[in-house]
Design a protein around this motif. Structure first.
Motif, PDB file in Angstrom:
ATOM      1  N   GLU A   8      -4.180  -4.174  12.859  1.00 25.43           N
ATOM      2  CA  GLU A   8      -3.628  -3.145  13.727  1.00 25.43           C
ATOM      3  C   GLU A   8      -2.100  -3.101  13.712  1.00 25.43           C
ATOM      4  O   GLU A   8      -1.507  -2.130  14.192  1.00 25.43           O
ATOM      5  N   LEU A   9      -1.460  -4.138  13.179  1.00 26.57           N
ATOM      6  CA  LEU A   9      -0.004  -4.175  13.203  1.00 26.57           C
ATOM      7  C   LEU A   9       0.604  -3.161  12.244  1.00 26.57           C
ATOM      8  O   LEU A   9       1.444  -2.345  12.633  1.00 26.57           O
ATOM      9  N   GLU A  10       0.197  -3.200  10.979  1.00 23.13           N
ATOM     10  CA  GLU A  10       0.775  -2.307   9.979  1.00 23.13           C
ATOM     11  C   GLU A  10      -0.248  -1.387   9.325  1.00 23.13           C
ATOM     12  O   GLU A  10       0.001  -0.192   9.157  1.00 23.13           O
ATOM     13  N   ILE A  11      -1.367  -1.947   8.933  1.00 21.29           N
ATOM     14  CA  ILE A  11      -2.293  -1.201   8.070  1.00 21.29           C
ATOM     15  C   ILE A  11      -2.924  -0.009   8.773  1.00 21.29           C
ATOM     16  O   ILE A  11      -2.963   1.104   8.226  1.00 21.29           O
ATOM     17  N   ILE A  12      -3.423  -0.182   9.986  1.00 20.65           N
ATOM     18  CA  ILE A  12      -4.076   0.938  10.661  1.00 20.65           C
ATOM     19  C   ILE A  12      -3.085   2.053  11.008  1.00 20.65           C
ATOM     20  O   ILE A  12      -3.390   3.235  10.779  1.00 20.65           O
ATOM     21  N   PRO A  13      -1.894   1.753  11.539  1.00 19.04           N
ATOM     22  CA  PRO A  13      -0.927   2.849  11.737  1.00 19.04           C
ATOM     23  C   PRO A  13      -0.571   3.550  10.425  1.00 19.04           C
ATOM     24  O   PRO A  13      -0.439   4.779  10.389  1.00 19.04           O
ATOM     25  N   LEU A  14      -0.440   2.788   9.336  1.00 13.20           N
ATOM     26  CA  LEU A  14      -0.163   3.391   8.026  1.00 13.20           C
ATOM     27  C   LEU A  14      -1.336   4.263   7.589  1.00 13.20           C
ATOM     28  O   LEU A  14      -1.152   5.388   7.102  1.00 13.20           O
ATOM     29  N   ALA A  15      -2.543   3.743   7.759  1.00 12.20           N
ATOM     30  CA  ALA A  15      -3.739   4.491   7.365  1.00 12.20           C
ATOM     31  C   ALA A  15      -3.856   5.782   8.166  1.00 12.20           C
ATOM     32  O   ALA A  15      -4.219   6.834   7.626  1.00 12.20           O
ATOM     33  N   PHE A  16      -3.543   5.714   9.443  1.00  8.91           N
ATOM     34  CA  PHE A  16      -3.579   6.899  10.303  1.00  8.91           C
ATOM     35  C   PHE A  16      -2.582   7.947   9.810  1.00  8.91           C
ATOM     36  O   PHE A  16      -2.892   9.133   9.715  1.00  8.91           O
ATOM     37  N   ASP A  17      -1.389   7.498   9.458  1.00  8.99           N
ATOM     38  CA  ASP A  17      -0.332   8.403   9.004  1.00  8.99           C
ATOM     39  C   ASP A  17      -0.656   9.008   7.642  1.00  8.99           C
ATOM     40  O   ASP A  17      -0.390  10.190   7.392  1.00  8.99           O
ATOM     41  N   GLN A  18      -1.216   8.210   6.735  1.00  5.73           N
ATOM     42  CA  GLN A  18      -1.449   8.642   5.357  1.00  5.73           C
ATOM     43  C   GLN A  18      -2.883   9.090   5.089  1.00  5.73           C
ATOM     44  O   GLN A  18      -3.239   9.357   3.944  1.00  5.73           O
ATOM     45  N   LYS A  19      -3.689   9.149   6.157  1.00  5.71           N
ATOM     46  CA  LYS A  19      -5.098   9.594   6.033  1.00  5.71           C
ATOM     47  C   LYS A  19      -5.917   8.682   5.114  1.00  5.71           C
ATOM     48  O   LYS A  19      -6.786   9.132   4.364  1.00  5.71           O
ATOM     49  N   ILE A  20      -5.631   7.392   5.188  1.00  6.51           N
ATOM     50  CA  ILE A  20      -6.397   6.386   4.454  1.00  6.51           C
ATOM     51  C   ILE A  20      -7.534   5.888   5.340  1.00  6.51           C
ATOM     52  O   ILE A  20      -7.334   5.642   6.530  1.00  6.51           O
ATOM     53  N   GLY A  21      -8.720   5.749   4.789  1.00  8.67           N
ATOM     54  CA  GLY A  21      -9.833   5.202   5.555  1.00  8.67           C
ATOM     55  C   GLY A  21      -9.825   3.687   5.534  1.00  8.67           C
ATOM     56  O   GLY A  21      -9.363   3.071   4.571  1.00  8.67           O
ATOM     57  N   ILE A  22     -10.328   3.089   6.579  1.00 10.94           N
ATOM     58  CA  ILE A  22     -10.467   1.628   6.643  1.00 10.94           C
ATOM     59  C   ILE A  22     -11.939   1.270   6.468  1.00 10.94           C
ATOM     60  O   ILE A  22     -12.803   1.748   7.197  1.00 10.94           O
ATOM     61  N   MET A  23     -12.204   0.428   5.480  1.00 17.77           N
ATOM     62  CA  MET A  23     -13.534  -0.120   5.244  1.00 17.77           C
ATOM     63  C   MET A  23     -13.456  -1.601   5.617  1.00 17.77           C
ATOM     64  O   MET A  23     -12.712  -2.367   5.001  1.00 17.77           O
ATOM     65  N   VAL A  24     -14.172  -1.991   6.638  1.00 13.59           N
ATOM     66  CA  VAL A  24     -14.032  -3.333   7.217  1.00 13.59           C
ATOM     67  C   VAL A  24     -14.912  -4.341   6.496  1.00 13.59           C
ATOM     68  O   VAL A  24     -16.083  -4.085   6.226  1.00 13.59           O
ATOM     69  N   TRP A  25     -14.312  -5.512   6.173  1.00 17.87           N
ATOM     70  CA  TRP A  25     -15.137  -6.632   5.728  1.00 17.87           C
ATOM     71  C   TRP A  25     -15.072  -7.756   6.758  1.00 17.87           C
ATOM     72  O   TRP A  25     -14.122  -7.851   7.512  1.00 17.87           O
ATOM     73  N   SER A  26     -16.114  -8.560   6.802  1.00 15.15           N
ATOM     74  CA  SER A  26     -16.278  -9.640   7.779  1.00 15.15           C
ATOM     75  C   SER A  26     -16.112  -9.144   9.215  1.00 15.15           C
ATOM     76  O   SER A  26     -15.272  -9.633   9.967  1.00 15.15           O
ATOM     77  N   PRO A  27     -16.913  -8.157   9.635  1.00 17.55           N
ATOM     78  CA  PRO A  27     -16.781  -7.605  10.985  1.00 17.55           C
ATOM     79  C   PRO A  27     -17.134  -8.583  12.093  1.00 17.55           C
ATOM     80  O   PRO A  27     -16.796  -8.338  13.253  1.00 17.55           O
ATOM     81  N   LEU A  28     -17.792  -9.683  11.745  1.00 18.95           N
ATOM     82  CA  LEU A  28     -18.151 -10.680  12.758  1.00 18.95           C
ATOM     83  C   LEU A  28     -17.218 -11.888  12.708  1.00 18.95           C
ATOM     84  O   LEU A  28     -17.557 -12.976  13.185  1.00 18.95           O
ATOM     85  N   LEU A  33       0.825  -1.196   0.000  1.00 18.57           N
ATOM     86  CA  LEU A  33       0.000   0.000   0.000  1.00 18.57           C
ATOM     87  C   LEU A  33       0.867   1.257   0.000  1.00 18.57           C
ATOM     88  O   LEU A  33       0.632   2.193  -0.775  1.00 18.57           O
ATOM     89  N   MET A  34       1.895   1.280   0.859  1.00 17.46           N
ATOM     90  CA  MET A  34       2.728   2.474   0.961  1.00 17.46           C
ATOM     91  C   MET A  34       3.476   2.742  -0.341  1.00 17.46           C
ATOM     92  O   MET A  34       3.605   3.889  -0.777  1.00 17.46           O
ATOM     93  N   LYS A  35       3.965   1.686  -0.986  1.00 19.94           N
ATOM     94  CA  LYS A  35       4.665   1.868  -2.263  1.00 19.94           C
ATOM     95  C   LYS A  35       3.705   2.407  -3.322  1.00 19.94           C
ATOM     96  O   LYS A  35       4.069   3.280  -4.127  1.00 19.94           O
ATOM     97  N   SER A  36       2.482   1.917  -3.323  1.00 19.54           N
ATOM     98  CA  SER A  36       1.481   2.404  -4.278  1.00 19.54           C
ATOM     99  C   SER A  36       1.186   3.878  -4.052  1.00 19.54           C
ATOM    100  O   SER A  36       1.092   4.663  -5.009  1.00 19.54           O
ATOM    101  N   LEU A  37       1.045   4.287  -2.797  1.00 20.81           N
ATOM    102  CA  LEU A  37       0.785   5.689  -2.486  1.00 20.81           C
ATOM    103  C   LEU A  37       1.951   6.569  -2.920  1.00 20.81           C
ATOM    104  O   LEU A  37       1.765   7.673  -3.449  1.00 20.81           O
ATOM    105  N   SER A  38       3.168   6.078  -2.697  1.00 15.63           N
ATOM    106  CA  SER A  38       4.359   6.845  -3.061  1.00 15.63           C
ATOM    107  C   SER A  38       4.462   7.039  -4.573  1.00 15.63           C
ATOM    108  O   SER A  38       4.764   8.137  -5.055  1.00 15.63           O
TER     109      SER A  38
END
Length: 341
Positions: free
Chosen positions: A194-214, A164-169
């Motif tokens: 929560e390990l990589e994607i959410i901290p990256l999303a927070f830093d890059q202002k990417i939204g998270i759309m959740v699938w399979s929430p249950l 994801l980060m390489k694509s954004l760059s």
């Protein structure tokens, strides 16, 4: 219904979207559901009556038939709804009918538009990362689709953090449109995001759309300690249809804690699990699925209220798992390693 900013864009979406993987039910999706056009139309009307105007599909759902059913169900409502679809997986054995190459994406997008009966897709996701196709080729093609008016926003799903980060760059360097949203598997019983994607999303202002929430059906309230599993996808499914491996004890302990909060709130296990997600950092939308009206209405009632900080903390603690390296090492230095989770 609460509306939220959709990632790094000006688009506003409902906190919940409705997923259509249950439409048709061909191939592996047979165990998910087999909603027909009439049933789909009814479910979509219920969504719209409750403020949900966002519907998520993919060309790979039931070999394109999910898109066909969704298109028919919203035929006279297209100006009132948002549609997201995805591309990557093959619908035929032909060698180039897979991935995110220019060859495949242009055809896949046009085919999705035909099946949906529309001339544009509001949100177009890359359903998986393609390590064969140059990232520049994929992003350039998506930029062309946006400029042509066939696609309005783009996102990705199931990418790793570096992908994801390489694509954004690359998008930033070449002045292409960027991915604004990441669609990922996230729930109280599977917090890998929560390990990589959410901290990256927070830093890059990417939204998270959740699938399979249950958690692939594990947090519906039907799975409890000392209780026989009911017939259905979790008991009878095979392979990927059951989702990731999670120990029974972990699920039992988690559901025990949710049951205590259910007594405090008067809400169901599923509603509490979805509400927890809606309060997590960077989450802008949670995709809910339903085979019938009862399930849909129950899931819709996960909004309009909030778990207390104490209840959130209780669920955080009981669902926490050991981090892998280097995350456990970084967490030893919170004064310098600032994480949103």
């Amino acid at each position: 219904m609460e509306y939220r900013k959709f990632g790094n864009s000006g688009l506003m979406v409902p906190a919940l979207s409705f997923g259509t993987a249950t439409f048709s039910g061909k191939g592996m999706f047979d165990s998910w559901g087999n909603t027909d056009v009439n049933q789909a139309t009814r479910l979509i009307d219920i969504c719209l009556d409750n403020g949900i105007n966002f519907f998520d599909t993919a060309d790979g759902y039931s070999f394109g038939e999910s898109e066909i059913i969704l298109g028919k169900a919203v035929k006279n409502k297209r100006d009132k709804v948002l549609i997201s679809s995805k591309a990557f997986f093959p619908l035929t054995p032909e060698i180039n009918e897979m991935g995110t190459s220019r060859h495949h994406l242009i055809k896949a997008c046009n085919d999705s538009l035909t099946r949906l009966g529309t001339d544009y897709i509001d949100m177009y996701f890359m359903h998986q990362f393609d390590s064969i196709t140059p990232i520049e080729e994929t992003l350039n093609t998506l930029n062309t689709l946006i400029n042509s008016g066939k696609v309005r926003y783009i996102g990705c799903s199931n990418f790793t953090g570096w992908q994801l980060m390489k694509s954004l760059s690359i998008s930033e360097r070449l002045y292409f449109s960027k991915y604004i949203v990441y669609q990922g598997f996230y729930s109280l019983c599977c917090r890998d995001l929560e390990l990589e994607i959410i901290p990256l999303a927070f830093d890059q202002k990417i939204g998270i759309m959740v699938w399979s929430p249950l958690g692939w059906g594990r947090l519906t309230g039907k799975i409890r300690r000392n209780q026989e599993l009911a017939e259905g996808r979790i008991k009878n499914g095979g392979g990927d249809d059951r989702g990731p491996t999670i120990s029974n004890d972990y699920i039992y302990n988690l559901v025990d804690a949710i049951d205590q909060i259910a007594l405090e709130t008067g809400k169901t296990v599923a509603q509490i699990a979805i509400n927890w997600l809606l309060q997590r950092p960077t989450v802008c939308n949670v995709t809910i699925g339903a085979r019938n009206e009862k399930q849909l209405l129950e899931n819709i009632q996960a909004t309009g209220w909030y778990l207390t900080p104490e209840q959130m903390n209780k669920l955080d603690q009981i669902s926490q798992v050991n981090n892998i390296y280097p995350y456990w090492h970084q967490k030893k230095f919170p004064e310098r390693v600032k994480l949103p989770i």
